[in-house]
Design a protein around this motif. Structure first.
Motif, PDB file in Angstrom:
ATOM      1  N   UNK A  36      27.851 -17.685  -3.775  1.00  0.00           N
ATOM      2  CA  UNK A  36      28.070 -19.008  -3.490  1.00  0.00           C
ATOM      3  C   UNK A  36      27.225 -19.936  -3.093  1.00  0.00           C
ATOM      4  N   UNK A  37      26.001 -19.219  -2.493  1.00  0.00           N
ATOM      5  CA  UNK A  37      24.796 -19.800  -2.082  1.00  0.00           C
ATOM      6  C   UNK A  37      23.610 -20.142  -3.027  1.00  0.00           C
ATOM      7  N   UNK A  38      23.168 -21.373  -3.152  1.00  0.00           N
ATOM      8  CA  UNK A  38      21.798 -21.543  -3.954  1.00  0.00           C
ATOM      9  C   UNK A  38      20.788 -21.053  -3.212  1.00  0.00           C
ATOM     10  N   UNK A  66      21.336 -29.381   7.233  1.00  0.00           N
ATOM     11  CA  UNK A  66      21.941 -28.796   6.091  1.00  0.00           C
ATOM     12  C   UNK A  66      22.289 -27.345   6.253  1.00  0.00           C
ATOM     13  N   UNK A  67      21.281 -26.513   6.581  1.00  0.00           N
ATOM     14  CA  UNK A  67      21.351 -25.106   6.993  1.00  0.00           C
ATOM     15  C   UNK A  67      22.546 -24.801   7.718  1.00  0.00           C
ATOM     16  N   UNK A  68      22.786 -25.799   8.861  1.00  0.00           N
ATOM     17  CA  UNK A  68      23.810 -25.573   9.990  1.00  0.00           C
ATOM     18  C   UNK A  68      25.046 -25.539   9.123  1.00  0.00           C
ATOM     19  N   UNK A  69      25.479 -26.603   8.408  1.00  0.00           N
ATOM     20  CA  UNK A  69      26.629 -26.488   7.627  1.00  0.00           C
ATOM     21  C   UNK A  69      26.921 -25.356   6.752  1.00  0.00           C
ATOM     22  N   UNK A  70      25.824 -25.042   5.950  1.00  0.00           N
ATOM     23  CA  UNK A  70      25.957 -23.636   5.204  1.00  0.00           C
ATOM     24  C   UNK A  70      26.161 -22.397   5.869  1.00  0.00           C
ATOM     25  N   UNK A  76       7.696 -12.273  12.208  1.00  0.00           N
ATOM     26  CA  UNK A  76       7.033 -11.282  12.073  1.00  0.00           C
ATOM     27  C   UNK A  76       7.622  -9.889  11.941  1.00  0.00           C
ATOM     28  N   UNK A  77       8.854  -9.697  12.173  1.00  0.00           N
ATOM     29  CA  UNK A  77       9.544  -8.616  11.831  1.00  0.00           C
ATOM     30  C   UNK A  77      10.391  -8.514  10.580  1.00  0.00           C
ATOM     31  N   UNK A  78      11.330  -9.863  10.736  1.00  0.00           N
ATOM     32  CA  UNK A  78      12.088 -10.226   9.414  1.00  0.00           C
ATOM     33  C   UNK A  78      11.777 -11.395   9.047  1.00  0.00           C
ATOM     34  N   UNK A  79      10.786 -11.469   7.986  1.00  0.00           N
ATOM     35  CA  UNK A  79      10.124 -12.683   7.511  1.00  0.00           C
ATOM     36  C   UNK A  79      11.354 -13.286   6.779  1.00  0.00           C
ATOM     37  N   UNK A  80      11.040 -14.582   6.245  1.00  0.00           N
ATOM     38  CA  UNK A  80      11.973 -15.469   5.535  1.00  0.00           C
ATOM     39  C   UNK A  80      12.554 -14.623   4.049  1.00  0.00           C
ATOM     40  N   UNK A  81      11.581 -13.854   3.624  1.00  0.00           N
ATOM     41  CA  UNK A  81      11.969 -13.335   2.387  1.00  0.00           C
ATOM     42  C   UNK A  81      13.072 -12.152   2.807  1.00  0.00           C
ATOM     43  N   UNK A  82      13.250 -11.545   3.827  1.00  0.00           N
ATOM     44  CA  UNK A  82      14.278 -10.676   4.266  1.00  0.00           C
ATOM     45  C   UNK A  82      15.603 -11.242   4.293  1.00  0.00           C
ATOM     46  N   UNK A 116      17.297 -21.295   1.830  1.00  0.00           N
ATOM     47  CA  UNK A 116      16.256 -21.765   2.614  1.00  0.00           C
ATOM     48  C   UNK A 116      16.659 -22.871   3.513  1.00  0.00           C
ATOM     49  N   UNK A 117      17.637 -23.554   3.552  1.00  0.00           N
ATOM     50  CA  UNK A 117      17.969 -24.331   4.713  1.00  0.00           C
ATOM     51  C   UNK A 117      18.775 -23.480   5.693  1.00  0.00           C
ATOM     52  N   UNK A 118      19.603 -22.603   5.340  1.00  0.00           N
ATOM     53  CA  UNK A 118      20.038 -21.682   6.455  1.00  0.00           C
ATOM     54  C   UNK A 118      18.911 -20.901   7.294  1.00  0.00           C
ATOM     55  N   UNK A 119      17.956 -20.534   6.608  1.00  0.00           N
ATOM     56  CA  UNK A 119      16.596 -19.888   7.082  1.00  0.00           C
ATOM     57  C   UNK A 119      16.065 -21.113   8.195  1.00  0.00           C
ATOM     58  N   UNK A 120      15.901 -22.212   7.549  1.00  0.00           N
ATOM     59  CA  UNK A 120      15.322 -23.456   8.504  1.00  0.00           C
ATOM     60  C   UNK A 120      16.000 -23.607   9.648  1.00  0.00           C
TER      61      UNK A 120
END
Length: 142
Positions: free
Chosen positions: A119-121, A54-58, A89-95, A126-130
């Motif tokens: 336009x992103x929820x 799903x992240x790939x599509x977004x 370790x340098x750019x965590x998910x929150x970044x 979260x899916x893009x990060x995954x």
């Protein structure tokens, strides 16, 4: 006084080494990709988790125009996210979350500032990060 000077020089040396090891690769004009070309070559994972799929599509709909197909970067537009600079370790998910929400001032790459993305929820992000993390792991970035 000498101990303070030695400590300050040591800190400066460590900071210089950290910068050198995490800076983007420098290319000569002859080896630089053409405008719009991918900046890195990656290995695709054999499969993606449902979240990463799903992240790939977004990512394709929102991010690929600057960050390239499969986050390989795009010369003249945006950096590759499959790069050691973006390791967890340098750019965590929150970044990544904050980059989408607030944009980012250019600091590692010469592409200019990244604007906030609309336009992103939170689930989309979260899916893009995954997706990006699975691409990174497939390329030895842990």
């Amino acid at each position: 006084m000498n101990k303070t000077l030695i400590a300050a020089l040591g800190v400066a040396a460590l900071a210089g080494a950290a910068y050198y090891l995490t800076r983007p690769p420098q290319m000569t004009q002859a080896e630089a990709p053409a405008e719009g070309d991918a900046l890195v070559t990656i290995t695709q994972p054999e499969t993606l988790s449902p979240e990463a799929l799903m992240g790939s599509r977004a990512f394709d709909a929102t991010c690929a125009s600057c960050h390239g197909d499969n986050a390989t970067g795009k010369m003249g537009f945006g950096p590759p996210l499959v790069h050691k600079i973006y390791e967890p370790s340098h750019h965590g998910d929150m970044a990544f979350v904050l980059a989408v929400q607030n944009g980012v001032r250019a600091h590692h790459w010469p592409f200019g500032d990244m604007p906030a993305q609309s336009g992103l929820t939170r689930a989309d992000v979260g899916n893009i990060i995954a997706f990006v993390r699975e691409l990174q792991r497939a390329n030895g970035i842990e």
